[in-house]
Design an enzyme around this catalytic site. Structure first.
Site, PDB file in Angstrom:
ATOM      1  NE  ARG A 134       6.120   1.402  -2.083  1.00 40.57           N
ATOM      2  CZ  ARG A 134       6.621   2.535  -2.577  1.00 40.57           C
ATOM      3  NH1 ARG A 134       7.367   3.326  -1.833  1.00 40.57           N
ATOM      4  NH2 ARG A 134       6.392   2.879  -3.840  1.00 40.57           N
ATOM      5  CD  GLU A 156       6.120   0.892  -9.320  1.00 37.29           C
ATOM      6  OE1 GLU A 156       6.556   0.947 -10.487  1.00 37.29           O
ATOM      7  OE2 GLU A 156       6.072   1.889  -8.569  1.00 37.29           O
ATOM      8  CG  ASN A 158       8.738   0.372  -5.809  1.00 34.14           C
ATOM      9  OD1 ASN A 158       8.851   1.162  -6.732  1.00 34.14           O
ATOM     10  ND2 ASN A 158       7.559  -0.009  -5.334  1.00 34.14           N
ATOM     11  CB  SER A 163      10.120   7.108  -0.769  1.00 33.37           C
ATOM     12  OG  SER A 163       9.087   7.066  -1.723  1.00 33.37           O
ATOM     13  CE  LYS A 340       7.862   0.065 -13.050  1.00 31.09           C
ATOM     14  NZ  LYS A 340       9.073   0.743 -12.552  1.00 31.09           N
ATOM     15  CE  LYS A 405       2.937   0.277 -14.461  1.00 36.63           C
ATOM     16  NZ  LYS A 405       3.049  -0.383 -13.135  1.00 36.63           N
ATOM     17  CD  GLU A 409      11.610   1.786  -9.710  1.00 40.51           C
ATOM     18  OE1 GLU A 409      10.618   2.118  -9.053  1.00 40.51           O
ATOM     19  OE2 GLU A 409      11.720   0.677 -10.241  1.00 40.51           O
ATOM     20  N   GLY A 410       9.936   6.285  -9.972  1.00 41.13           N
ATOM     21  CA  GLY A 410       9.451   7.647  -9.795  1.00 41.13           C
ATOM     22  C   GLY A 410       8.232   7.899 -10.646  1.00 41.13           C
ATOM     23  NE  ARG A 504       2.586   4.814  -3.221  1.00 44.12           N
ATOM     24  CZ  ARG A 504       3.258   4.539  -4.327  1.00 44.12           C
ATOM     25  NH1 ARG A 504       3.981   5.470  -4.917  1.00 44.12           N
ATOM     26  NH2 ARG A 504       3.203   3.352  -4.861  1.00 44.12           N
TER      27      ARG A 504
END
Length: 530
Positions: A134, A156, A158, A163, A340, A405, A409-410, A504
């Site tokens: 993603r 970013e 992923n 998810s 990253k 950063k 992840e998350g 989102r």
């Protein structure tokens, strides 16, 4: 935040109109699985002993306005992004150069790399990898340029546990339903029309990726033969279970593939790897211990955070899966490719790496279009670019337009603006510790308004949207996997497609946008021409 380029939206509602809208949202969401398990903070354990209750997922009341040209461009370049990261994951020599700069200062990256080295030393037995990717973007408008056209800038990329592919289809359907049934109050002129709602195939497309990899695994390798299955590696309890079930259910009901959820902490209890050269992974479900399946595909919805590895047994479990013959989504190298630091290496001004990777693929004509999605990203190291970044990051004024950063992840991991200097000071004078971070120029999205429903409460105000575009890529690694040249040029792409999208949305005051982390809401785009 840049000035608004959108029409006035959403419309103002009366109390009665909002109550009617909320009633429709809650009922439709529970009926159709646009739901999450209530968080521990919302319900006590004694109230929900068996974790059977569900509540509407955090959602926006209205679809958020999004420039049609930006939306179309993000989807158009996804296949090229898939090829790019498949090429990176195949190029072990290049990855090694990057990772070795981090392993002294980032213990998590170091342990992931050590898993790869152990398997490499033993020899990989599976040369096919599945990427369920993603790429996340924000709309950017430059406030210094009058009448600037909006563009997309990447937040970013992923490569693990990408998810909300399940809930993203459902929230698109929700907003379309609300419009079709006149649950929305009318606007003049009409902002929402049937043409405003793009179809979102993420459930179908992502599930197809799993079944395609399952078929690529081939027939059972066991003797006597065993039935094949797919394993979802998960965290239990999982509040976002319905998003995951939206992807696994079609595998069982439509594709006819047995699919099981296995807690990361229980991997070693219920799976085995054969001792022969094939290293076949088998699984015996705890509810039916006398039944054994051969695992064709492992899908990681866990394992992306250091918190998922509380002991040496957790790392043993990751190695256990990685050395097996099952196809991994993602493999350990694909997981590392999503750090990253890799994004920074591609996006640092004047970097040659993007062209080096894509010039040898079928997406070579997409190099400039992908480069246009980059915002400036810098290392914190001894290079000229790194020293420039350190001067910015340690200055109260210079850090204002940036985000720091780590390789995580998350949600909840980033440091913003004026908080950066104090955070770096807390790391001490040893600037080696700083190298595990990147400094990224903040994207400037236009002003946007919406309402977010979370835990039964409605929040109204200015919001920021983040568009994620999913991609499915199945590839075969070259013979270098078993020794020899490791530059990734011998591999081949077997399947590659764009696989839907996710929007989102978070309140403007929220610095993180992760829905599961408790900061944002799932949303869908209402496409507009601006």
């Amino acid at each position: 935040m840049a000035a608004s380029l959108y029409p006035d939206f959403p419309p103002k509602t009366t109390l009665e109109q909002q109550e009617y809208l909320l009633s429709n949202i809650n009922d439709w969401s529970i009926l159709n699985g646009l739901a999450v398990r209530p968080s521990a903070g919302l319900l006590s354990t004694s109230t929900d002993l068996s974790r059977t209750l569900a509540t509407t997922a955090p959602v926006t009341l209205y679809p958020s306005l999004f420039p049609r040209t930006c939306f179309d461009e993000a989807r158009a370049i996804q296949k090229a992004y898939n090829e790019l990261y498949a090429a990176i994951a195949r190029d072990r020599d290049w990855l090694k150069q990057i990772v070795e700069r981090l392993i002294e200062v980032d213990d998590f990256i170091a342990k992931l790399w050590s898993v790869h080295l152990e398997v490499e030393n033993e020899g990989y037995v599976q040369n096919i990898s599945l990427g369920l990717f993603r790429s996340d973007y924000m709309v950017h408008t430059d406030p210094a340029i009058p009448d600037t056209k909006p563009s997309i800038k990447q937040v970013e990329f992923n490569t693990i546990a990408s998810s909300f592919g399940g809930l993203s289809t459902k929230v698109s359907q929700l907003h379309s339903y609300l419009n079709t049934t006149s649950a929305y109050p009318p606007t003049s002129p009409a902002t929402i029309t049937p043409a405003s709602f793009p179809s979102n195939p993420s459930i179908e497309s992502l599930s197809l990726g799993f079944s395609t990899a399952h078929r690529a695994y081939g027939p059972t390798r066991s003797s006597p033969s065993l039935p094949l299955c797919i394993l979802f590696i998960v965290i239990i309890p999982e509040s976002n279970i319905f998003d995951q079930l939206a992807l696994s259910t079609p595998l069982q009901t439509t594709a006819g593939i047995p699919t099981f959820r296995l807690a990361f902490s229980s991997i070693l209890d219920h799976t085995s790897v054969s001792s022969n050269k094939d290293r076949i992974l088998t699984y015996s479900p705890p509810h039916s211990p006398d039944t054994t399946y051969e695992v064709s595909l492992i899908y990681f919805r866990a394992g992306y955070s250091p918190s998922h590895y509380p002991s040496s047994a957790s790392w043993k479990a990751r190695l256990h899966l990685e050395r097996s013959a099952a196809i991994k989504c993602p493999s350990i190298l694909t997981h590392l490719a999503g750090s990253k630091k890799i994004q920074q290496e591609l996006a640092t001004p004047h970097s040659p790496h993007l062209a080096n990777f894509l010039s040898r693929t079928s997406s070579s004509d997409m190099i400039e279009r992908i480069r246009n999605t980059f915002t400036a990203i810098y290392p914190l190291d001894a290079t000229p670019e790194g020293q420039h970044a350190i001067r910015l990051a340690t200055s109260a004024k210079g850090s204002e337009g940036y985000v720091l950063k780590p390789q995580r992840e998350g949600g909840g991991n980033n440091v913003y603006g004026s908080k950066i200097p104090a955070f770096l000071a807390g790391l001490g004078d040893d600037q080696q510790k700083w190298r595990s971070h990147i400094l990224m120029e903040l994207i400037k999205p236009p002003t946007l308004r919406n309402s977010i429903l979370r835990n039964g409460e409605v929040q109204n105000g200015e919001v920021i949207g983040e568009l994620g575009v999913y991609g499915v890529c199945l590839w075969r690694n070259g013979p270098g996997e078993a020794g020899g040249k490791n530059d990734g040029q011998d591999g081949e792409i077997l399947e590659n497609w764009e696989a839907g999208f996710l929007l989102r949305t978070k309140g403007r005051e929220s610095e993180e946008g992760g829905v599961a982390a408790g900061f944002g809401a799932v949303d869908s785009p209402c496409l507009v021409d601006v």
